[in-house]
Design a protein around this motif. Sequence first.
Motif, PDB file in Angstrom:
ATOM      1  N   SER A 151       0.825  -1.206   0.000  1.00 47.42           N
ATOM      2  CA  SER A 151       0.000   0.000   0.000  1.00 47.42           C
ATOM      3  C   SER A 151       0.856   1.251   0.000  1.00 47.42           C
ATOM      4  N   LEU A 152       0.204   2.376  -0.273  1.00 48.74           N
ATOM      5  CA  LEU A 152       0.802   3.711  -0.203  1.00 48.74           C
ATOM      6  C   LEU A 152       0.106   4.499   0.905  1.00 48.74           C
ATOM      7  N   PRO A 153       0.767   5.506   1.470  1.00 49.92           N
ATOM      8  CA  PRO A 153       0.153   6.318   2.529  1.00 49.92           C
ATOM      9  C   PRO A 153      -0.842   7.325   1.956  1.00 49.92           C
ATOM     10  N   VAL A 154      -1.899   6.810   1.368  1.00 49.01           N
ATOM     11  CA  VAL A 154      -2.875   7.654   0.679  1.00 49.01           C
ATOM     12  C   VAL A 154      -3.533   8.654   1.621  1.00 49.01           C
ATOM     13  N   SER A 155      -3.703   8.277   2.874  1.00 44.61           N
ATOM     14  CA  SER A 155      -4.372   9.164   3.824  1.00 44.61           C
ATOM     15  C   SER A 155      -3.585  10.448   4.090  1.00 44.61           C
ATOM     16  N   SER A 156      -2.320  10.477   3.665  1.00 44.25           N
ATOM     17  CA  SER A 156      -1.504  11.683   3.851  1.00 44.25           C
ATOM     18  C   SER A 156      -1.631  12.671   2.698  1.00 44.25           C
ATOM     19  N   LEU A 157      -2.246  12.262   1.595  1.00 42.44           N
ATOM     20  CA  LEU A 157      -2.185  13.070   0.380  1.00 42.44           C
ATOM     21  C   LEU A 157      -2.920  14.398   0.481  1.00 42.44           C
ATOM     22  N   ASP A 158      -3.971  14.465   1.305  1.00 38.86           N
ATOM     23  CA  ASP A 158      -4.657  15.752   1.423  1.00 38.86           C
ATOM     24  C   ASP A 158      -3.779  16.788   2.124  1.00 38.86           C
ATOM     25  N   HIS A 159      -2.743  16.345   2.832  1.00 40.68           N
ATOM     26  CA  HIS A 159      -1.753  17.255   3.412  1.00 40.68           C
ATOM     27  C   HIS A 159      -0.609  17.486   2.430  1.00 40.68           C
ATOM     28  N   TRP A 160      -0.113  16.421   1.827  1.00 39.10           N
ATOM     29  CA  TRP A 160       1.015  16.548   0.901  1.00 39.10           C
ATOM     30  C   TRP A 160       0.671  17.399  -0.306  1.00 39.10           C
ATOM     31  N   ILE A 161      -0.596  17.372  -0.737  1.00 41.07           N
ATOM     32  CA  ILE A 161      -0.983  18.178  -1.900  1.00 41.07           C
ATOM     33  C   ILE A 161      -0.876  19.667  -1.589  1.00 41.07           C
ATOM     34  N   LYS A 162      -0.867  20.024  -0.315  1.00 42.64           N
ATOM     35  CA  LYS A 162      -0.679  21.415   0.121  1.00 42.64           C
ATOM     36  C   LYS A 162       0.760  21.671   0.565  1.00 42.64           C
ATOM     37  N   ALA A 163       1.643  20.697   0.316  1.00 42.49           N
ATOM     38  CA  ALA A 163       3.047  20.784   0.729  1.00 42.49           C
ATOM     39  C   ALA A 163       3.176  20.900   2.239  1.00 42.49           C
ATOM     40  N   ARG A 164       2.316  20.185   2.930  1.00 44.78           N
ATOM     41  CA  ARG A 164       2.335  20.160   4.390  1.00 44.78           C
ATOM     42  C   ARG A 164       2.531  18.723   4.854  1.00 44.78           C
ATOM     43  N   PRO A 165       3.277  18.492   5.936  1.00 44.32           N
ATOM     44  CA  PRO A 165       3.383  17.133   6.474  1.00 44.32           C
ATOM     45  C   PRO A 165       2.066  16.693   7.092  1.00 44.32           C
ATOM     46  N   ALA A 166       1.781  15.411   6.992  1.00 45.69           N
ATOM     47  CA  ALA A 166       0.593  14.862   7.631  1.00 45.69           C
ATOM     48  C   ALA A 166       0.848  14.723   9.134  1.00 45.69           C
ATOM     49  N   PRO A 167      -0.169  14.895   9.939  1.00 40.91           N
ATOM     50  CA  PRO A 167       0.020  14.737  11.383  1.00 40.91           C
ATOM     51  C   PRO A 167       0.233  13.271  11.750  1.00 40.91           C
ATOM     52  N   GLY A 168       0.893  13.065  12.885  1.00 45.78           N
ATOM     53  CA  GLY A 168       0.991  11.712  13.416  1.00 45.78           C
ATOM     54  C   GLY A 168       2.307  11.002  13.197  1.00 45.78           C
ATOM     55  N   SER A 169       3.205  11.572  12.411  1.00 44.66           N
ATOM     56  CA  SER A 169       4.509  10.941  12.227  1.00 44.66           C
ATOM     57  C   SER A 169       5.557  12.010  11.961  1.00 44.66           C
ATOM     58  N   GLU A 170       6.812  11.653  12.208  1.00 45.25           N
ATOM     59  CA  GLU A 170       7.896  12.599  12.025  1.00 45.25           C
ATOM     60  C   GLU A 170       8.073  12.944  10.548  1.00 45.25           C
ATOM     61  N   SER A 171       8.573  14.147  10.302  1.00 39.57           N
ATOM     62  CA  SER A 171       8.786  14.587   8.922  1.00 39.57           C
ATOM     63  C   SER A 171       9.976  15.521   8.871  1.00 39.57           C
ATOM     64  N   HIS A 172      10.491  15.711   7.679  1.00 39.26           N
ATOM     65  CA  HIS A 172      11.603  16.635   7.467  1.00 39.26           C
ATOM     66  C   HIS A 172      11.362  17.383   6.168  1.00 39.26           C
ATOM     67  N   ILE A 173      11.510  18.697   6.199  1.00 39.12           N
ATOM     68  CA  ILE A 173      11.287  19.529   5.021  1.00 39.12           C
ATOM     69  C   ILE A 173      12.577  20.244   4.656  1.00 39.12           C
ATOM     70  N   GLU A 174      12.949  20.179   3.402  1.00 31.97           N
ATOM     71  CA  GLU A 174      14.034  20.989   2.863  1.00 31.97           C
ATOM     72  C   GLU A 174      13.421  22.072   1.992  1.00 31.97           C
ATOM     73  N   ARG A 175      13.932  23.287   2.120  1.00 30.60           N
ATOM     74  CA  ARG A 175      13.322  24.425   1.443  1.00 30.60           C
ATOM     75  C   ARG A 175      14.238  24.992   0.370  1.00 30.60           C
ATOM     76  N   ASP A 176      13.628  25.676  -0.589  1.00 31.16           N
ATOM     77  CA  ASP A 176      14.415  26.334  -1.625  1.00 31.16           C
ATOM     78  C   ASP A 176      14.855  27.711  -1.138  1.00 31.16           C
TER      79      ASP A 176
END
Length: 200
Positions: free
Chosen positions: A121-146
């Motif tokens: 499977s894929l983490p589909v439940s995160s896509l409504d956050h990722w589509i806004k370039a935001r991490p999904a809640p509930g797990s660690e994340s790391h963002i690199e910026r331009d």
Amino acid sequence: MTRSLPLITLVALLAGCATQAPGPNGTRHVGDWKNQQTTLDELDTWKLAGKVGLRAPDTHQSANLDWTQQASHYRLLLTGPFGAGRTVLDGQPGQVTLTNGDGEFSAPTPEALMQERLGWSLPVSSLDHWIKARPAPGSESHIERDDLGFPATLSQAGWVITYKRWTLVDGLWLPGRITMTQGDIRAVLVVTNWQPGASP
């Protein structure tokens, strides 16, 4: 169930949800991303149209996508060259339904539906956050910026999400192209029409 349906299911689930070239209708500036965070936090309703592509073991597929989101409820309409006509994925917490010419199939989550039909499977439940370039809640994340402070890559749950194009809609910068990779799985969403705040 035929082999083609799981592949259609997988691409539909990628809807769904973009270093950094300016959008076609504006130029990004330092501070733009920071200044729109409150608006992004509140954005939970939209329509978008685009194209999705998937490269996974033993498959390379693409299709057209229409995605309607209203709070936690989403509806994804998939059409394209799969020979299956029209496929609709309708989901909300606790229930996801896939409907096409072969019938209707349900599961508690999109991940469970994929696991049942594909064996992974894929983490589909995160896509409504990722589509806004935001991490999904509930797990660690790391963002690199331009250089302008916009997300360039988001790493979460073993996935790397890359944002390669941005578009300005109603004063809000939104991703126009997203690439998601994990191992030998690569999914791409290209948004051709964003309508933030649009009602179903």
